[in-house]
Scaffold this motif. Structure first.
Motif, PDB file in Angstrom:
ATOM      1  N   TRP A  93       0.795  -1.224   0.000  1.00 19.59           N
ATOM      2  CA  TRP A  93       0.000   0.000   0.000  1.00 19.59           C
ATOM      3  C   TRP A  93       0.832   1.281   0.000  1.00 19.59           C
ATOM      4  CZ3 TRP A  93      -0.156   3.534   4.153  1.00 19.59           C
ATOM      5  CH2 TRP A  93       0.550   3.151   5.293  1.00 19.59           C
ATOM      6  N   TYR A 123      -1.968   2.743  -6.134  1.00 17.80           N
ATOM      7  CA  TYR A 123      -3.038   3.724  -6.308  1.00 17.80           C
ATOM      8  C   TYR A 123      -3.211   4.168  -7.761  1.00 17.80           C
ATOM      9  CZ  TYR A 123      -2.422   3.810  -1.279  1.00 17.80           C
ATOM     10  OH  TYR A 123      -2.321   3.431   0.039  1.00 17.80           O
ATOM     11  N   LEU A 182     -10.060  -4.405  -1.261  1.00 16.45           N
ATOM     12  CA  LEU A 182      -9.421  -3.492  -0.314  1.00 16.45           C
ATOM     13  C   LEU A 182      -8.615  -2.431  -1.049  1.00 16.45           C
ATOM     14  CD1 LEU A 182      -8.664  -2.868   2.674  1.00 16.45           C
ATOM     15  CD2 LEU A 182      -6.744  -4.447   2.387  1.00 16.45           C
ATOM     16  N   ARG A 183      -7.915  -2.821  -2.081  1.00 15.99           N
ATOM     17  CA  ARG A 183      -7.121  -1.858  -2.863  1.00 15.99           C
ATOM     18  C   ARG A 183      -8.029  -0.810  -3.495  1.00 15.99           C
ATOM     19  NH1 ARG A 183      -3.381  -3.449  -8.149  1.00 15.99           N
ATOM     20  NH2 ARG A 183      -2.707  -1.305  -8.670  1.00 15.99           N
ATOM     21  N   TYR A 184      -9.150  -1.233  -4.055  1.00 18.75           N
ATOM     22  CA  TYR A 184     -10.114  -0.303  -4.660  1.00 18.75           C
ATOM     23  C   TYR A 184     -10.568   0.718  -3.613  1.00 18.75           C
ATOM     24  CZ  TYR A 184     -14.210   1.070  -7.511  1.00 18.75           C
ATOM     25  OH  TYR A 184     -15.147   1.757  -8.238  1.00 18.75           O
ATOM     26  N   ARG A 185     -10.873   0.247  -2.412  1.00 23.85           N
ATOM     27  CA  ARG A 185     -11.345   1.158  -1.355  1.00 23.85           C
ATOM     28  C   ARG A 185     -10.233   2.099  -0.892  1.00 23.85           C
ATOM     29  NH1 ARG A 185     -14.971  -3.119   2.215  1.00 23.85           N
ATOM     30  NH2 ARG A 185     -16.385  -3.679   0.492  1.00 23.85           N
ATOM     31  N   ALA A 186      -8.998   1.603  -0.894  1.00 22.20           N
ATOM     32  CA  ALA A 186      -7.881   2.474  -0.525  1.00 22.20           C
ATOM     33  C   ALA A 186      -7.713   3.599  -1.542  1.00 22.20           C
ATOM     34  CB  ALA A 186      -6.595   1.653  -0.414  1.00 22.20           C
ATOM     35  N   LYS A 240     -10.417   6.037  -0.818  1.00 26.63           N
ATOM     36  CA  LYS A 240     -10.066   6.791   0.385  1.00 26.63           C
ATOM     37  C   LYS A 240      -9.087   7.908   0.051  1.00 26.63           C
ATOM     38  CE  LYS A 240      -9.473   7.658   4.820  1.00 26.63           C
ATOM     39  NZ  LYS A 240     -10.527   8.284   5.656  1.00 26.63           N
ATOM     40  N   ASP A 298     -14.461   8.073   0.114  1.00 22.56           N
ATOM     41  CA  ASP A 298     -14.991   7.149   1.117  1.00 22.56           C
ATOM     42  C   ASP A 298     -16.264   7.720   1.724  1.00 22.56           C
ATOM     43  OD1 ASP A 298     -13.072   9.074   2.028  1.00 22.56           O
ATOM     44  OD2 ASP A 298     -13.220   8.234   4.035  1.00 22.56           O
ATOM     45  N   GLN A 337     -12.975   0.410   5.419  1.00 23.43           N
ATOM     46  CA  GLN A 337     -13.139   1.662   4.682  1.00 23.43           C
ATOM     47  C   GLN A 337     -11.937   2.004   3.808  1.00 23.43           C
ATOM     48  OE1 GLN A 337     -16.196   2.829   4.963  1.00 23.43           O
ATOM     49  NE2 GLN A 337     -16.515   1.195   6.478  1.00 23.43           N
ATOM     50  N   GLY A 338     -10.938   1.125   3.764  1.00 29.01           N
ATOM     51  CA  GLY A 338      -9.765   1.383   2.940  1.00 29.01           C
ATOM     52  C   GLY A 338      -8.737   2.307   3.566  1.00 29.01           C
ATOM     53  N   ASP A 339      -8.864   2.568   4.873  1.00 33.82           N
ATOM     54  CA  ASP A 339      -7.941   3.473   5.559  1.00 33.82           C
ATOM     55  C   ASP A 339      -6.738   2.678   6.065  1.00 33.82           C
ATOM     56  OD1 ASP A 339      -6.627   5.404   6.994  1.00 33.82           O
ATOM     57  OD2 ASP A 339      -8.291   5.864   8.355  1.00 33.82           O
TER      58      ASP A 339
END
Length: 449
Positions: free
Chosen positions: A16, A22, A109-113, A116, A121, A247-249
């Motif tokens: 990440w 990203y 999870l990557r998509y949500r990051a 974010k 988000d 939430q990808g945080d």
């Protein structure tokens, strides 16, 4: 090229901090690669809502292939994932080390990051993920907070639904005026020096849910272990970050990981094992944290020293033995194997533990409850959560058990709601519990059940 792998599933580091993580073009390319493989397989169609949404997208496209699906239509697929890990752990034949290299949950999870980082988000789930803040604010007004969040309070729940998007029918966790940490400080326990487990030491990581919402899980753990000779301490440096991860945080998760591990490492150095009270939190400490910060030696040390509470009790039972004196519960148990307990790959420890109780039939429920943390309480998701959890609720109902147990307390309560939808009369005689609470009851240490 073979289908599936004979090797145990492995997971890659979550990279990440790499700018490529990203890069939206690279993310889209990977989504299309994975989704196309999923489209050709479809073994996961009944696990959650993500896969039906994906397959409906493809089947409804002009070519009935992924190439005709627009990338902006992928979001409902991502939003349907609860990070339960069941596709990775139980269904997908293409997880690493297979050459297809699929890890669907971590891709979501990557998509949500990425969302974010772009500030996309969602506000309310993001606020719900601030569990320590919420717990501290609610504690002084716990009776009022619990009154306002009761499903029977149509006025306040209607307002919450309209303003916050929280479904008025979804059961919400109660708050306690006195935390588990405070209760432990006020109630030191005498350890049974005659027990075969005497000499063991364990530090109980309270978790945000165990500390603020359901301290009885921790109290039951302390009492059972003290009866069996184990010295315990309770600590709570902060939340494990699972709500933040949903939430990808990822930056927030790693911050929490460093804070918690820096305190727990001192206990480990003194010879204490670490027990996490909630399966999601044990999963974070054991597996997710080291994948997010692989160079942190404290996280590796903590991962190796951490037990889920049921796992720890069974380790004690098999190595030293348990003190006698348990009595039958007087009813049978439907033991739900929580997704995040199964994802720890430790076996059905909750069911094994309950089978220590004499004359108690334990019916195992292996399907997902459907709850999915903060996802399952939101308007638009709650009914889907009930649908996903319906097979598990049916199994629990037909078991005719009076206790609905799960290592995920939210799952147990959600299953009760699902059972109530199936049989409003039958659910009146059922009660949700964590399996350690039932073990404490068998020892005569829990009068609340």
């Amino acid at each position: 090229m073979r289908e599936g792998s004979l090797d145990a599933p492995t997971r890659h580091i979550i990279d990440w901090t790499n700018p490529d993580f990203y890069d939206e073009k690279k993310l889209d390319d990977e989504l299309r690669r994975v989704f196309d493989i999923c489209h050709g397989c479809r073994r996961c169609f009944n696990l959650c809502d993500s896969f039906p949404k994906l397959f409906d997208l493809i089947d409804g496209s002009p070519t009935e292939e992924l190439d005709a699906v627009a990338s902006e239509d992928f979001k409902p697929v991502v939003d349907g994932c609860t990070l339960c890990d069941m596709c990775f752990m139980t269904k997908c034949p293409y997880v690493p080390p297979h050459e297809f290299n699929l890890d669907f949950p971590h891709l979501m999870l990557r998509y949500r990051a990425v969302e974010k980082r772009k500030g996309l988000d969602k506000f309310v789930p993001g606020q719900l993920s601030q569990t320590d803040r919420n717990g501290k604010l609610a504690a002084p007004v716990a009776p009022l907070a619990n009154w306002a969040t009761k499903t029977s309070n149509s006025m306040t729940r209607g307002i919450m639904e309209k303003t916050l998007g929280i479904d008025r029918n979804a059961a919400l966790p109660k708050y306690q005026s006195k935390s588990l940490l405070k209760r432990a400080e006020e109630d030191p326990l005498v350890v049974n020096a005659d027990a075969p487990g005497f000499g063991r030491k364990a530090v109980i990581y309270a978790t945000c849910f165990g500390n603020y919402n359901n301290p009885s899980i921790g109290e039951a753990t302390r009492k059972v272990l003290a009866r069996n000779g184990v010295e315990t301490e309770v600590v709570y440096p902060g939340c494990c970050g699972m709500p933040l991860m949903e939430q990808g945080d990822l930056e927030g998760v790693v911050k929490n990981a460093k804070s918690v591990s820096s305190e727990l490492k001192d206990w480990i150095a003194k010879g204490y094992d670490v027990i996490a009270l909630v399966s999601s939190c044990a999963l974070m400490l054991k597996f997710e944290w080291p994948l997010l910060d692989p160079d942190n030696a404290d996280l590796k040390t903590l991962s190796d020293a951490t037990f889920d509470v049921s796992e720890y009790v069974m380790d004690l039972a098999k190595k030293e033995g348990m003190v006698e004196g348990m009595e039958p519960l007087g009813d049978n148990v439907a033991m739900h194997l929580a997704c995040h307990a199964r994802a720890q790959n430790m076996g059905a420890k909750g069911a094994e533990m309950l089978r220590l109780i004499p004359k108690t039939r334990v019916a195992v429920v292996e399907r997902c409850s459907g709850h999915g943390g903060s996802w399952g309480i939101m308007k638009g998701n709650y009914e889907t959560a009930l649908k996903v959890g319906k097979p598990a609720a049916k199994t629990a109902l037909t078991s005719k058990a009076g206790y609905i147990a799960s290592e995920c307390p939210l799952a147990a309560e959600h299953l009760l709601q699902g059972i109530g939808n199936l049989d409003a009369e039958a659910v009146q005689s059922k009660q949700a519990a964590h399996p350690i609470e039932l073990l404490a009851k068998a020892y005569g240490l829990n009068e609340d059940l």
